[in-house]
Design a protein around this motif. Sequence first.
Motif, PDB file in Angstrom:
ATOM      1  N   SER A 140       0.930  -1.193  -0.041  1.00 43.18           N
ATOM      2  CA  SER A 140       0.223  -0.073  -0.201  1.00 43.18           C
ATOM      3  C   SER A 140       0.788   1.436  -0.173  1.00 43.18           C
ATOM      4  CB  SER A 140      -0.841  -0.007   1.174  1.00 43.18           C
ATOM      5  OG  SER A 140      -1.762  -0.998   1.224  1.00 43.18           O
ATOM      6  N   VAL A 141       0.710   1.968  -1.079  1.00 47.36           N
ATOM      7  CA  VAL A 141       1.600   3.224  -1.337  1.00 47.36           C
ATOM      8  C   VAL A 141       0.983   4.328  -1.700  1.00 47.36           C
ATOM      9  CG1 VAL A 141       3.578   4.210  -2.606  1.00 47.36           C
ATOM     10  CG2 VAL A 141       3.493   1.785  -1.895  1.00 47.36           C
ATOM     11  N   GLY A 142       0.858   5.483  -0.934  1.00 50.70           N
ATOM     12  CA  GLY A 142       0.216   6.644  -1.392  1.00 50.70           C
ATOM     13  C   GLY A 142      -1.036   6.937  -0.919  1.00 50.70           C
ATOM     14  N   GLY A 143      -1.898   7.952  -1.571  1.00 52.26           N
ATOM     15  CA  GLY A 143      -3.036   8.326  -1.333  1.00 52.26           C
ATOM     16  C   GLY A 143      -3.444   9.373  -2.250  1.00 52.26           C
ATOM     17  N   ALA A 144      -4.884   9.689  -2.405  1.00 53.83           N
ATOM     18  CA  ALA A 144      -5.413  10.798  -3.152  1.00 53.83           C
ATOM     19  C   ALA A 144      -6.844  10.907  -2.840  1.00 53.83           C
ATOM     20  CB  ALA A 144      -5.028  10.483  -4.508  1.00 53.83           C
ATOM     21  N   ALA A 188      -3.999   4.409  -0.050  1.00 53.06           N
ATOM     22  CA  ALA A 188      -3.542   2.927  -0.757  1.00 53.06           C
ATOM     23  C   ALA A 188      -3.932   2.139   0.505  1.00 53.06           C
ATOM     24  CB  ALA A 188      -2.186   2.836  -0.869  1.00 53.06           C
ATOM     25  N   GLY A 189      -4.526   0.918   0.226  1.00 50.90           N
ATOM     26  CA  GLY A 189      -4.841  -0.231   1.145  1.00 50.90           C
ATOM     27  C   GLY A 189      -6.497  -0.205   1.251  1.00 50.90           C
ATOM     28  N   ASP A 190      -7.346   1.038   0.970  1.00 51.46           N
ATOM     29  CA  ASP A 190      -8.704   0.912   1.058  1.00 51.46           C
ATOM     30  C   ASP A 190      -9.377   0.118   0.196  1.00 51.46           C
ATOM     31  OD1 ASP A 190      -8.474   2.628   3.277  1.00 51.46           O
ATOM     32  OD2 ASP A 190      -8.831   4.485   2.073  1.00 51.46           O
ATOM     33  N   ARG A 191     -10.668  -0.507   0.610  1.00 53.97           N
ATOM     34  CA  ARG A 191     -11.382  -1.066  -0.422  1.00 53.97           C
ATOM     35  C   ARG A 191     -11.739   0.044  -1.505  1.00 53.97           C
ATOM     36  NH1 ARG A 191     -16.691   0.118  -0.616  1.00 53.97           N
ATOM     37  NH2 ARG A 191     -18.080  -1.268  -1.849  1.00 53.97           N
ATOM     38  N   ALA A 192     -11.816  -0.520  -2.940  1.00 57.29           N
ATOM     39  CA  ALA A 192     -12.224   0.605  -3.939  1.00 57.29           C
ATOM     40  C   ALA A 192     -13.902   0.314  -4.306  1.00 57.29           C
ATOM     41  CB  ALA A 192     -11.504   0.039  -5.118  1.00 57.29           C
ATOM     42  N   PRO A 193     -14.407   1.795  -3.882  1.00 62.76           N
ATOM     43  CA  PRO A 193     -15.824   1.728  -3.746  1.00 62.76           C
ATOM     44  C   PRO A 193     -16.308   1.538  -5.516  1.00 62.76           C
ATOM     45  CG  PRO A 193     -14.863   3.637  -2.928  1.00 62.76           C
ATOM     46  CD  PRO A 193     -13.789   3.030  -3.309  1.00 62.76           C
ATOM     47  N   ASP A 194     -17.622   0.888  -5.403  1.00 64.83           N
ATOM     48  CA  ASP A 194     -18.192   1.019  -6.514  1.00 64.83           C
ATOM     49  C   ASP A 194     -18.940   2.393  -7.075  1.00 64.83           C
ATOM     50  OD1 ASP A 194     -19.275  -0.190  -8.905  1.00 64.83           O
ATOM     51  OD2 ASP A 194     -21.218  -1.087  -7.950  1.00 64.83           O
ATOM     52  N   GLY A 195     -19.298   2.472  -8.237  1.00 68.34           N
ATOM     53  CA  GLY A 195     -19.794   3.738  -8.862  1.00 68.34           C
ATOM     54  C   GLY A 195     -20.246   3.792 -10.241  1.00 68.34           C
ATOM     55  N   PRO A 196     -20.877   4.773 -10.609  1.00 71.32           N
ATOM     56  CA  PRO A 196     -21.320   4.770 -11.994  1.00 71.32           C
ATOM     57  C   PRO A 196     -20.284   5.094 -12.766  1.00 71.32           C
ATOM     58  CG  PRO A 196     -22.197   6.628 -10.835  1.00 71.32           C
ATOM     59  CD  PRO A 196     -21.542   5.807  -9.760  1.00 71.32           C
ATOM     60  N   LEU A 197     -20.492   4.884 -13.993  1.00 71.37           N
ATOM     61  CA  LEU A 197     -19.459   5.040 -15.280  1.00 71.37           C
ATOM     62  C   LEU A 197     -20.244   5.813 -16.186  1.00 71.37           C
ATOM     63  CD1 LEU A 197     -16.984   2.033 -15.444  1.00 71.37           C
ATOM     64  CD2 LEU A 197     -16.551   4.465 -14.702  1.00 71.37           C
ATOM     65  N   PRO A 198     -19.678   6.575 -17.180  1.00 69.21           N
ATOM     66  CA  PRO A 198     -20.206   7.434 -18.055  1.00 69.21           C
ATOM     67  C   PRO A 198     -21.086   6.579 -18.932  1.00 69.21           C
ATOM     68  CG  PRO A 198     -18.321   8.478 -17.928  1.00 69.21           C
ATOM     69  CD  PRO A 198     -18.149   7.083 -17.178  1.00 69.21           C
ATOM     70  N   ASP A 199     -20.545   5.236 -19.345  1.00 67.28           N
ATOM     71  CA  ASP A 199     -21.271   4.686 -20.483  1.00 67.28           C
ATOM     72  C   ASP A 199     -22.561   3.510 -19.775  1.00 67.28           C
ATOM     73  OD1 ASP A 199     -20.099   2.596 -18.875  1.00 67.28           O
ATOM     74  OD2 ASP A 199     -18.920   2.004 -20.620  1.00 67.28           O
TER      75      ASP A 199
END
Length: 467
Positions: free
Chosen positions: A372-376, A381-392
Amino acid sequence: MDIIDVLVVGAGPTGLALACDLRRRGVSVRVIEQADHLFPGSRGKGIQARTLEVLDDLGVIDAVLASGGPAPVGMVWQDGERQGEHRMFEEVAATVSEPYAGPWLVPQWRTQEILLARLTELGGSVDFGTALTGLAQDADGVTAALSSDRPPIRARYAVAADGGRSTVRGLLGVAMTGESVDPAPMLVADVRIPTALDRLNWHFFVGADGSYLSVCPLPGTEDFQLTAQFKDGSAPDTSAAGVRSVVASRTHLTEADVSEVRWSSDFRPRAALADRFAVGRVFLAGDAAHIHSPAGGQGLNTSVQDAYNLGWKLGQVIRYGADPALLDSYESERRPVAADMLGLSTRIHRGEAERGGATRQLGLGYRGGPLSVGGAGNLLAGDRAPDGPLPDGSTLFDALRGPHFTLLAVGTDAELPPLDSDLVHVRHLDAYEPYGKGLFLVRPDGYIGWAGEDATGLGGWLAKLRK
């Protein structure tokens, strides 16, 4: 002697999930199972939200959802009368970023059938009636001796997914450290009660003497899962007659109301953690690595996520030539998580914690871990990636599904370095609150491995993944 990539010992949920993940990566796998068939009981029936996300990625979510249902509201009984509702779990609605609420009740035998069917689709199979009798390893691989004069197996790596009484763990000499959660034995059985109880509630019977029995309808079946605790320390009678007798003695039902006893077992709730999750080229996963109280429904879920963590790492080393040191991160990441979940299960069993948000396992992650490196934005880094809508019109989980890494460029036009499109898929989207703005490299298991406001350091992180 031919050599396969990975030998998986045990065809429970852990072993089957791992085999599915490896096969979709093109890794050769052999699964051996001592029993002649899949485990027949409903034991690990509660699938938590994070595990549903894993099963979505493995391509079996439709079958899992079709085979189960939400946990019913509890109903407390006394002297043959309904006393009122008892809500077992915190009620949480699904959201855009967390599409599965959980827990979703599916009998363990059905979960295993679904995973085996998926493994078959992927070109894998299980060798039933095949017991491991010996294990040796050297610098290049593992040699497994088998029962019934079967020829030995030579594999690059082996994984113990053979349960709490793991043969592999014993052969490796790995100890387990733990405690008795409750000295009272418990009976678990799958029964049919055609007319005497409704299937709308999870039924609880509490006697004046402290005796306890619950009967939970299992969605998609005609069965109920029965559990009973024996506070006097007596050994439960697991025969059909014994199961009927305890029903008659602790409820208003008669023995005749139980038309069938389909499976039964007894156990003493215990919490234990293997001292090591890896020895050389052999890894421990699932119950072979950690044994839970059933309270809170964490055992099967933690186990499947062990497999999910280990699968992509084995795939990178075997298929892409990543440094085998990558595999060291399996124990570093999963052992602390297993320890936390063991503690949670024990506290719930003892009435010291509620079945709240932590049981859903969406908050688990690997912050501060070796990968796990970094953050934004709003994530590290290390967090679960949330779901979400995409443009398509699709979703982030649609983009993440599969054995690849995904670089999400969220609300940024930061310049990207050249990327191997076979390894990393790139998706751009406008600013999205659960992420904020930045670059987020999502691992194949749905956790952020690297994040930053620009691409500085991204190439170095990716260099660890292949030759």
